[in-house]
Design a protein around this motif. Structure first.
Motif, PDB file in Angstrom:
ATOM      1  N   GLU A  25      37.772  48.376  33.408  1.00 40.21           N
ATOM      2  CA  GLU A  25      38.415  47.503  34.396  1.00 40.21           C
ATOM      3  C   GLU A  25      39.392  46.546  33.724  1.00 40.21           C
ATOM      4  O   GLU A  25      40.478  46.280  34.247  1.00 40.21           O
ATOM      5  CB  GLU A  25      37.349  46.726  35.173  1.00 40.21           C
ATOM      6  CG  GLU A  25      36.535  47.594  36.119  1.00 40.21           C
ATOM      7  CD  GLU A  25      35.408  46.820  36.788  1.00 40.21           C
ATOM      8  OE1 GLU A  25      35.226  45.622  36.436  1.00 40.21           O
ATOM      9  OE2 GLU A  25      34.714  47.399  37.642  1.00 40.21           O
ATOM     10  N   HIS A  26      39.015  46.026  32.557  1.00 39.56           N
ATOM     11  CA  HIS A  26      39.907  45.119  31.823  1.00 39.56           C
ATOM     12  C   HIS A  26      41.167  45.859  31.379  1.00 39.56           C
ATOM     13  O   HIS A  26      42.289  45.329  31.480  1.00 39.56           O
ATOM     14  CB  HIS A  26      39.186  44.543  30.608  1.00 39.56           C
ATOM     15  CG  HIS A  26      39.982  43.526  29.845  1.00 39.56           C
ATOM     16  ND1 HIS A  26      40.816  43.872  28.801  1.00 39.56           N
ATOM     17  CD2 HIS A  26      40.082  42.178  29.988  1.00 39.56           C
ATOM     18  CE1 HIS A  26      41.402  42.784  28.325  1.00 39.56           C
ATOM     19  NE2 HIS A  26      40.987  41.743  29.029  1.00 39.56           N
ATOM     20  N   GLU A  28      42.545  48.491  32.739  1.00 41.74           N
ATOM     21  CA  GLU A  28      43.374  48.842  33.891  1.00 41.74           C
ATOM     22  C   GLU A  28      43.934  47.618  34.617  1.00 41.74           C
ATOM     23  O   GLU A  28      45.147  47.492  34.803  1.00 41.74           O
ATOM     24  CB  GLU A  28      42.550  49.669  34.884  1.00 41.74           C
ATOM     25  CG  GLU A  28      42.259  51.082  34.453  1.00 41.74           C
ATOM     26  CD  GLU A  28      41.590  51.875  35.562  1.00 41.74           C
ATOM     27  OE1 GLU A  28      42.295  52.627  36.256  1.00 41.74           O
ATOM     28  OE2 GLU A  28      40.369  51.716  35.746  1.00 41.74           O
ATOM     29  N   GLU A  29      43.040  46.727  35.032  1.00 37.91           N
ATOM     30  CA  GLU A  29      43.430  45.656  35.949  1.00 37.91           C
ATOM     31  C   GLU A  29      44.028  44.443  35.229  1.00 37.91           C
ATOM     32  O   GLU A  29      44.999  43.858  35.699  1.00 37.91           O
ATOM     33  CB  GLU A  29      42.221  45.234  36.783  1.00 37.91           C
ATOM     34  CG  GLU A  29      41.660  46.376  37.632  1.00 37.91           C
ATOM     35  CD  GLU A  29      40.387  45.992  38.355  1.00 37.91           C
ATOM     36  OE1 GLU A  29      40.058  44.776  38.367  1.00 37.91           O
ATOM     37  OE2 GLU A  29      39.703  46.883  38.888  1.00 37.91           O
ATOM     38  N   THR A  30      43.428  44.055  34.104  1.00 42.61           N
ATOM     39  CA  THR A  30      43.931  42.870  33.402  1.00 42.61           C
ATOM     40  C   THR A  30      45.162  43.188  32.559  1.00 42.61           C
ATOM     41  O   THR A  30      46.169  42.478  32.616  1.00 42.61           O
ATOM     42  CB  THR A  30      42.833  42.266  32.507  1.00 42.61           C
ATOM     43  OG1 THR A  30      41.678  41.977  33.304  1.00 42.61           O
ATOM     44  CG2 THR A  30      43.319  40.986  31.829  1.00 42.61           C
ATOM     45  N   TRP A  31      45.070  44.274  31.780  1.00 42.78           N
ATOM     46  CA  TRP A  31      46.186  44.610  30.902  1.00 42.78           C
ATOM     47  C   TRP A  31      47.226  45.490  31.591  1.00 42.78           C
ATOM     48  O   TRP A  31      48.403  45.456  31.243  1.00 42.78           O
ATOM     49  CB  TRP A  31      45.665  45.294  29.634  1.00 42.78           C
ATOM     50  CG  TRP A  31      46.753  45.564  28.632  1.00 42.78           C
ATOM     51  CD1 TRP A  31      47.447  44.641  27.928  1.00 42.78           C
ATOM     52  CD2 TRP A  31      47.257  46.851  28.252  1.00 42.78           C
ATOM     53  NE1 TRP A  31      48.370  45.258  27.104  1.00 42.78           N
ATOM     54  CE2 TRP A  31      48.275  46.618  27.281  1.00 42.78           C
ATOM     55  CE3 TRP A  31      46.964  48.163  28.614  1.00 42.78           C
ATOM     56  CZ2 TRP A  31      48.984  47.655  26.675  1.00 42.78           C
ATOM     57  CZ3 TRP A  31      47.657  49.192  28.012  1.00 42.78           C
ATOM     58  CH2 TRP A  31      48.660  48.941  27.062  1.00 42.78           C
ATOM     59  N   GLY A  32      46.806  46.275  32.571  1.00 39.93           N
ATOM     60  CA  GLY A  32      47.736  47.143  33.281  1.00 39.93           C
ATOM     61  C   GLY A  32      47.880  48.519  32.687  1.00 39.93           C
ATOM     62  O   GLY A  32      48.923  49.180  32.853  1.00 39.93           O
ATOM     63  N   TYR A  45      47.460  47.846  23.443  1.00 41.21           N
ATOM     64  CA  TYR A  45      46.348  47.090  24.045  1.00 41.21           C
ATOM     65  C   TYR A  45      45.673  46.214  22.991  1.00 41.21           C
ATOM     66  O   TYR A  45      45.406  45.027  23.214  1.00 41.21           O
ATOM     67  CB  TYR A  45      45.355  48.076  24.653  1.00 41.21           C
ATOM     68  CG  TYR A  45      44.099  47.454  25.234  1.00 41.21           C
ATOM     69  CD1 TYR A  45      44.152  46.627  26.351  1.00 41.21           C
ATOM     70  CD2 TYR A  45      42.851  47.722  24.672  1.00 41.21           C
ATOM     71  CE1 TYR A  45      42.996  46.071  26.895  1.00 41.21           C
ATOM     72  CE2 TYR A  45      41.693  47.179  25.205  1.00 41.21           C
ATOM     73  CZ  TYR A  45      41.773  46.352  26.311  1.00 41.21           C
ATOM     74  OH  TYR A  45      40.629  45.802  26.838  1.00 41.21           O
TER      75      TYR A  45
END
Length: 325
Positions: A25-26, A28-32, A45
């Motif tokens: 999730e980090h 995908e959602e936080t870093w993109g 990343y």
């Protein structure tokens, strides 16, 4: 969930699944990021968070991302030469000593237990069941955790029905699974009764006053002395241990759930246990794991007081740990 999925899920520890999910999730959602990822994406990343997180955290995230790709049938992007070089570069530019829990010294354990025993006597005299239960639970927790060298999550998962104790003789714990038990065969931990600071007597006293016949050994208590049905959450052990030691007059602000384990490992090393005996007793599979828990002798000069316990504490050959076949 299908029957097959239930078995597949049971093959991974709950904490591991949560860690993997949080990392993906980090990413995908936080870093993109967009999984499945390439090695170049993993490098970028890492670069983004290299100066924000410890190398151990970054490596945990790499492990989670690697596991996600493998279980989804994709190539592992974390094993590319560029990623390996990136980790080396981060170590070079952001060197930092590994953070470890402060080990519990034997004299501090003695002081805390002495305070808990006195507190239990006073609670019993004024018929304060809640205070009596809390003191008995806490004494059993710190003594079992220290002498058995258990992890915090192992302490929280001990079950009465999987524990056999005989006062003056010894105690045996069975855990159906633990961190080092990759095959889920179950592990049996044993320790003898001691003349002082005895984990066996502490367990018997706690179980007796609590009236527990099954379920978790260590549980939450409310202000009225009501026991929870569930076991203590392993994350709650750090504030609990710090509260115990601070109330006993021992500075416990640096203590974590690994404090008891490290304390025992250092006590054993200071009292002549060889590394092989210690590894067998604790259940470590490799030398590096054991060495990480042992401080230098200079750090344990305070353990000179341990000589008073030599005839009352177990030697390496008297303590065993066995894995069930």
């Amino acid at each position: 969930m299908s029957k097959a999925d239930r078995y597949l899920q049971a093959g991974t520890r709950d904490n591991t699944r949560r860690s993997y999910r949080a990392t993906v999730e980090h990413f995908e959602e936080t870093w993109g990021g967009f999984p499945p990822a390439t090695g170049d994406a993993i490098v970028r990343y890492l670069a983004e968070y290299a100066d924000q997180h410890a190398i151990s955290t970054l490596k945990q995230r790499l492990g989670a991302l690697a596991q996600w790709h493998l279980t989804q049938g994709f190539p592992d992007p974390t094993k590319t030469p560029a990623v390996r070089q990136m980790i080396k570069g981060i170590r070079a530019l952001h060197p930092a000593p590994e953070k470890q829990a402060a080990p519990l010294l034997l004299q501090d354990l003695e002081q805390a237990v002495r305070w808990l025993e006195r507190d239990a006597e006073q609670a019993d005299a004024r018929q304060d069941l809640a205070a009596l239960l809390r003191s008995r639970r806490d004494r059993a927790l710190v003594l079992i955790g220290f002498w058995r060298g258990l992890r915090g999550d192992e302490l929280s998962r001990l079950q009465v029905e999987h524990t056999q104790a005989q006062a003056g003789v010894g105690i045996t714990f069975y855990l159906p699974h633990s961190k080092g038990d990759r095959q889920h065969r179950g592990t049996t931990f044993c320790t003898p009764a001691l003349k002082k600071l005895c984990p066996v007597q502490a367990y018997v006293d706690w179980i007796t006053v609590a009236g527990i016949a099954h379920g978790p050994v260590f549980r939450k208590l409310d202000g009225w002395g009501h026991l929870a049905e569930d076991g203590l959450n392993s994350n709650s052990l750090i504030p609990l241990l710090r509260r115990i030691f601070n109330r006993a007059g021992v500075s416990g602000d640096l203590y974590t759930s690994h404090t008891l384990r490290r304390g025992f490992a250092n006590w054993a090393a200071a009292n002549g246990w060889d590394i092989k005996a210690l590894m067998i007793y604790i259940g470590w599979k490799d030398m590096k794991s054991a060495i990480r828990y042992i401080d230098t002798a200079d750090s344990f000069r305070a353990l000179a007081t341990a000589q008073r316990f030599t005839s009352a504490t177990p030697r390496a050959q008297e303590l065993t740990v066995a894995e069930n076949p």
